[in-house]
Motif scaffolding. Structure first.
Motif, mmCIF file in Angstrom:
data_model
loop_
_atom_site.group_PDB
_atom_site.id
_atom_site.type_symbol
_atom_site.label_atom_id
_atom_site.label_comp_id
_atom_site.label_asym_id
_atom_site.label_seq_id
_atom_site.Cartn_x
_atom_site.Cartn_y
_atom_site.Cartn_z
ATOM 1 N N ASP A 10 0.733 -1.144 -0.365
ATOM 2 C CA ASP A 10 -0.294 -0.378 0.120
ATOM 3 C C ASP A 10 0.894 0.933 0.364
ATOM 4 O O ASP A 10 0.424 1.979 -0.648
ATOM 5 N N LEU A 11 2.146 0.900 0.453
ATOM 6 C CA LEU A 11 2.833 2.028 1.022
ATOM 7 C C LEU A 11 3.357 2.396 0.230
ATOM 8 O O LEU A 11 4.301 3.777 -0.994
ATOM 9 N N PHE A 12 3.436 2.151 -1.788
ATOM 10 C CA PHE A 12 3.873 1.962 -2.770
ATOM 11 C C PHE A 12 3.789 2.166 -3.660
ATOM 12 O O PHE A 12 3.706 2.380 -4.961
ATOM 13 N N SER A 13 2.105 2.247 -3.908
ATOM 14 C CA SER A 13 1.390 2.851 -4.401
ATOM 15 C C SER A 13 0.745 3.887 -4.999
ATOM 16 O O SER A 13 0.582 3.816 -6.935
ATOM 17 N N GLN A 14 2.034 4.692 -4.658
ATOM 18 C CA GLN A 14 2.208 5.547 -5.911
ATOM 19 C C GLN A 14 2.957 5.296 -7.308
ATOM 20 O O GLN A 14 2.862 6.135 -8.127
ATOM 21 N N ILE A 15 3.703 4.364 -6.976
ATOM 22 C CA ILE A 15 4.675 3.711 -8.176
ATOM 23 C C ILE A 15 3.448 3.077 -9.294
ATOM 24 O O ILE A 15 3.518 2.240 -8.849
ATOM 25 N N PRO A 16 3.570 3.361 -10.439
ATOM 26 C CA PRO A 16 2.728 2.858 -11.144
ATOM 27 C C PRO A 16 3.224 1.802 -11.368
ATOM 28 O O PRO A 16 4.272 1.336 -10.780
ATOM 29 N N THR A 17 1.976 0.599 -11.563
ATOM 30 C CA THR A 17 2.492 -0.835 -11.008
ATOM 31 C C THR A 17 3.063 -1.710 -12.644
ATOM 32 O O THR A 17 4.103 -2.354 -12.096
ATOM 33 N N GLU A 18 3.454 -0.866 -13.754
ATOM 34 C CA GLU A 18 4.220 -1.526 -14.995
ATOM 35 C C GLU A 18 5.640 -1.155 -14.335
ATOM 36 O O GLU A 18 6.548 -1.781 -15.477
ATOM 37 N N TYR A 19 5.367 0.092 -13.785
ATOM 38 C CA TYR A 19 6.950 0.573 -13.069
ATOM 39 C C TYR A 19 7.321 -0.419 -12.051
ATOM 40 O O TYR A 19 8.911 -0.254 -11.205
ATOM 41 N N ARG A 20 6.629 -1.715 -10.867
ATOM 42 C CA ARG A 20 6.999 -2.080 -10.321
ATOM 43 C C ARG A 20 7.805 -3.013 -9.818
ATOM 44 O O ARG A 20 7.977 -4.328 -11.059
ATOM 45 N N LEU A 21 8.957 -3.220 -9.293
ATOM 46 C CA LEU A 21 9.981 -4.699 -9.437
ATOM 47 C C LEU A 21 9.236 -5.862 -8.835
ATOM 48 O O LEU A 21 9.001 -6.187 -7.747
ATOM 49 N N SER A 22 8.564 -6.690 -10.067
ATOM 50 C CA SER A 22 8.084 -7.868 -9.240
ATOM 51 C C SER A 22 8.922 -9.167 -9.248
ATOM 52 O O SER A 22 8.664 -10.440 -9.515
ATOM 53 N N ARG A 23 10.729 -8.685 -9.138
ATOM 54 C CA ARG A 23 11.277 -9.981 -8.863
ATOM 55 C C ARG A 23 12.100 -9.590 -8.028
ATOM 56 O O ARG A 23 12.321 -8.632 -8.269
#
Lengths: 500, 441
Positions: free
Chosen positions: B25-38
């Motif tokens: 929740d605290l990182f929700s500002q970062i658009p999903t497509e730029y979130r590192l999922s690995r």
């Protein structure tokens, strides 16, 4: 006035200047016997021989130990407690970093020693470079810049060289009004005119305004992300697109990278060039004002412009410095940068690994949001936008009682904490910029919150206590105006002063 | 995680207080497509013992157990043990820039002492709280001279450290500053007649190094006269600060740009080092970098604080004297401790030992090779011209665990098979004799 829970006074000895302990004949040094014939210096040097070293001190070893030990006790450091200086990112400095940076083979390495003997040092630089490229999502990197602002200079020189190679260096650099002062100072040295970019009501770049301001005269936008409010630029991809559509570049000031490591990568959101502050994100100690280290990472198309030399891998796996880079901006520092900081930063990365780096970021953001939640309402929150690793309050409520952010900061010292940042960002009048970092336990945060609440109460009931703070330090509030008006920048012996 | 002081239940409790369901929740500002999922592809987390081993291995193959004749801007002097003991105190090295003076008096007073010592050693009236290093102090000095004189050209001696000159070129390339290089004469000193000719009404400063890159001591007083006659300032670069123990201070200079690495700082593969700028009082407001001043507190007690910060970037932004922010405070502290150890008498004696070692080595090498630039005094470095390629000689020396002099071909091709040799007080006579024995006459 209720006593602060954390701070108490302790024995803290008086100490004069080292010069005031000096007396002819005292000595802390002893040289071994000379194993070659002695020389007549006056004869060798003739007219350029020196005989008098002025007022340099003559003291013994025990006096030196006591002098600097006592001075050290007058300092507040991360080792002493919470140091929530926003945007400065004061986190724990691991002891293993200090030990490995002092290993004889690394600390004693001469920058011009044969390449064959430098392989270990080069491997460290290469390993750190590889880690930083993975963390930032960029393609190429230089470790040469000696600090963040030095990295900015390097990065903007690269932007300029890149644009020049395309036929036009352009005239302007856009800088948000929330940016660090180093950004405009850097752009000016690189021959650019600085144009301010206004923030919107959310504390972000006003994308509409950027679109209107962007034209073929703009070389780059220097953006701190998350910015100095701790706010992530949500529309970062749009910002990059606007820049790129008109041939400009996106420069990111990596001062706040501590909020991103392991969670997102600037390279993935189309940043062209950025600097990192190893002393902020990768726990190399700040040392009371340096040394720092400010590597610059860039995308492939900017690689030819990196300062020389860069570390290069030979087909046989050995490493060497590559000086054959005709498009390079040149050298920004003698030798290869603050190698000792490279060692420490790599040690930090190895101690964390991928899980630890991610957890570190999460804890840093968790801590800042916890403080934000607990102090919201007690202090004015000028921007309601969600924040990441730091939070900026204002002194609006307290200022109504005549208590300003600087006063609250001084009072915080009495409660046993180093103050937050008071002068920044410029878009928040009376800012209280708080960055706890991941290094704080819940207990320490609760003590800090309690102190901040207590000071807010004092502002209501007895503001004078705050205005006269600090009360518990060895010197009370210092006259900084007088210091600037009549600068005394060095010690002089009393005799001479009288003669003057 | 060894460095993180929160338990999983602490984290949960804090998230609950915030009103967040999960950390994401605290990182929700970062658009999903730029979130590192690995996971990041960096080495796995290592134990402290593994980290020490990793760096020990990398330090093992280096020149630590060699006798080294390398100098060329980085000098291996003995470092008294009290320096590490004191600089390792956490209150010093884990502190930030002393913005809050009342709880940073330790750093502030030590910088005030540093400024004083630098003034005493250089013959200048004010010194700043340090720059990144000597090489970056040089362009800062040149730009400072341009601000003072309103002129935009510099004349620099080719005997200034080649890498310093490269940094100068990088810094001033967009300042509209024209840099003219001037050669050296038979004695290894800058060619004074050529400087005289090169200085014009546009020259902001003449830059020379003393002892220069060849180890030769320049005639600073004479050069000051040449520059001043046409209204230019004189910038003197000091790359080997220990020389100031026995060589006349460059008191006729307007700005001294110094590298203080020699004062107790390890070679460290080139950094961190400690640059300094020193100047005359009348130019202090044009000097970049931090300054510490003495002042009084409310009770009249002596105290110290940062001062004249209106020159600096955090106040003046694009109109600042420089963009420098972080400097080298901890390294300046190490230098201050070093200077306290040697002091007024020790520095002289230390410099004398350096002089003697180099004089002996030059004398011995002269029996087999040519020592250049005899006509002027030098400190502890000298240029040797050998029959064979110095790289070849150095390869043979390496077999004896000796690192030979710095081959000069790269920067001074006109000198042929020349290399720059340095002897500090650390150099043993037996190493000098062994090196000389390896030279082919």
């Amino acid at each position: 006035m209720s006593g602060p829970r954390k701070a108490t006074t302790h024995v803290n000895q008086n100490e004069g200047l080292i010069f005031e302990k000096s007396s002819p004949g005292k000595a802390a040094w002893k040289l071994p016997p000379l194993d070659v014939p002695a020389v007549d210096a006056e004869k060798i040097l003739g007219a350029v021989a020196r005989s008098d070293l002025g007022n340099m001190p003559e003291v013994s070893e025990i006096e030196i130990i006591r002098h600097f030990t006592r001075l050290s006790t007058w300092n507040y450091g991360v080792d002493t407690g919470l140091y929530p200086l926003g945007s400065c990112t004061m986190k724990y400095n691991a002891r293993v970093n200090e030990v490995v940076a002092r290993l004889r083979g690394l600390a004693e390495a001469h920058p011009y020693q044969p390449q064959r003997l430098s392989q270990g040092a080069l491997q460290i630089m290469k390993a750190l470079a590889d880690c930083l490229l993975e963390i930032t999502g960029m393609d190429a990197i230089t470790l040469q810049p000696a600090a963040g602002a030095h990295g900015e200079l390097t990065g903007i020189l690269m932007v300029r060289a890149f644009l020049e190679a395309q036929g036009n260096p352009r005239k302007k650099v856009l800088i948000p009004d929330s940016a660090h002062g180093t950004n405009p100072a850097t752009a000016a040295i690189c021959g650019y005119v600085v144009e301010n970019l206004k923030s919107n009501a959310a504390g972000r770049v006003d994308v509409g305004a950027l679109e209107r301001q962007m034209n073929e005269d703009v070389a780059a936008l220097m953006l701190t992300n998350p910015n100095t409010l701790g706010v992530f630029e949500e529309e970062i991809h749009k910002i990059a697109d606007i820049l790129h559509a008109k041939g400009g570049l996106l420069y990111v000031d990596g001062a706040n990278l501590n909020a991103l490591v392991g969670k997102t990568r600037p390279g993935d959101f189309n940043v062209d060039v950025m600097h990192l502050n190893l002393h902020k994100t990768f726990s190399t100690p700040h040392g009371g004002g340096g040394p720092g280290s400010g590597p610059v990472a860039c995308k492939r198309r900017l690689e030819p412009f990196l300062p020389l030399p860069v570390v290069m891998e030979n087909p046989d796996g050995s490493l060497e410095f590559d000086y054959d880079r005709p498009k390079s901006i040149g050298r920004v520092r003698a030798f290869y940068g603050n190698f000792g900081m490279h060692v420490r930063a790599l040690a930090y990365i190895l101690a964390n690994g991928p899980d630890g780096l991610r957890q570190t970021t999460e804890d840093a953001v968790l801590n800042a949001n916890y403080i934000r939640k607990k102090l919201e309402g007690v202090y004015e929150l000028p921007y309601k936008t969600p924040t990441m690793h730091e939070v900026v309050f204002s002194d609006k409520k307290q200022a109504a009682k005549g208590v300003k952010t600087g006063d609250i900061a001084k009072r915080l010292i009495d409660y046993g904490f180093h103050p937050y940042t008071t002068s920044f960002p410029l878009i928040v009048p009376g800012a209280l910029m708080i960055e706890p970092t991941e290094s704080e336990s819940k207990e320490e945060l609760d003590l800090f919150i309690e102190a901040m609440r207590a000071i807010a109460e004092e502002a209501e009931r007895e503001p004078q206590v705050i205005l006269d703070a600090p009360h518990t330090t060895r010197v009370s509030r210092l006259d900084e105006v007088q210091a600037a008006r009549k600068p005394v920048l060095r010690w002089r012996p009393p005799m001479r002063e009288a003669a003057d | 995680m060894r460095y993180l002081p929160k338990s999983p239940s602490d984290r949960e409790a804090m998230l609950r207080e915030i009103g967040a369901r999960s950390i994401d929740d605290l990182f929700s500002q970062i658009p999903t497509e730029y979130r590192l999922s690995r996971d990041l592809k960096v080495p796995r987390q290592m134990a402290e013992s593994e980290i020490v081993e990793y760096f020990r291995e990398r330090g093992a193959g280096t020149a630590a157990d060699h006798a080294s004749f390398l100098g060329a801007g980085v000098y291996e002097h003995y470092r008294p043990l009290v320096i590490e003991a004191l600089a390792s105190r956490g209150e010093f090295f884990t502190a930030y820039t002393p913005y809050q003076a009342e709880i940073a008096q330790g750093t502030l007073q030590s910088i005030f002492e540093f400024q004083t010592m630098i003034c005493e050693l250089t013959g200048m009236e004010v010194a700043n709280a340090s720059m990144y290093d000597g090489s970056t102090a040089v362009p800062e000095a040149a730009m400072m001279a341009a601000r003072i004189t309103g002129r935009h050209a510099a004349v620099v001696a080719r005997t200034v450290h080649p890498e310093y000159r490269e940094v100068l070129a990088t810094y001033v390339q967009h300042e509209g500053m024209k840099v003219t290089e001037v050669g050296y004469g038979e004695n290894g000193r800058v060619d004074m007649a050529a400087v005289d000719k090169a200085v014009t009404e546009q020259t902001a400063c003449v830059i020379l190094q003393s002892p220069n890159f060849f180890g030769t001591i320049e005639d600073v007083a004479a050069m000051a006269e040449v520059g001043h006659r046409k209204g230019a300032l004189l910038v003197v670069v000091v790359a080997e600060a220990v020389s100031l123990g026995i060589v006349r201070p460059p008191a006729e200079a307007d700005i001294v740009a110094m590298e203080a690495q020699s004062f107790g700082v390890p070679p460290g593969f080139g950094g961190p080092f400690c640059g300094v700028l020193a100047t005359r009082e009348k130019y202090v407001r044009q000097m970049p970098g931090r300054l510490v001043g003495e002042t009084r507190d409310r009770h009249g007690r002596r105290g110290f604080c940062l001062t004249l910060s209106t020159r600096e970037q955090h106040i003046r932004r694009e109109k600042a004297t420089s963009n420098i922010c972080t400097n080298q405070a901890l390294v300046a502290l190490m230098a201050t401790i070093f200077l306290s150890v040697y002091g007024r008498e020790g520095l002289k004696e230390l410099a004398r030992h350096n002089l003697a070692k180099a004089a002996y080595a030059a004398g011995e090498l002269r029996k087999k090779a040519k020592v250049l630039f005899d006509g002027a005094p030098r400190f502890h470095e000298f240029v040797v011209q050998t029959q064979e390629d110095p790289h070849e000689l150095n390869r043979r020396l390496l077999e004896k665990k000796i690192v030979g002099g710095f081959p000069l071909k790269k920067f001074y091709p006109e000198l042929g098979n020349a290399s720059l040799w340095c002897c500090t007080e650390q150099m043993k006579r037996e190493s000098i004799d062994a090196a000389v024995a390896a030279v082919r006459a």
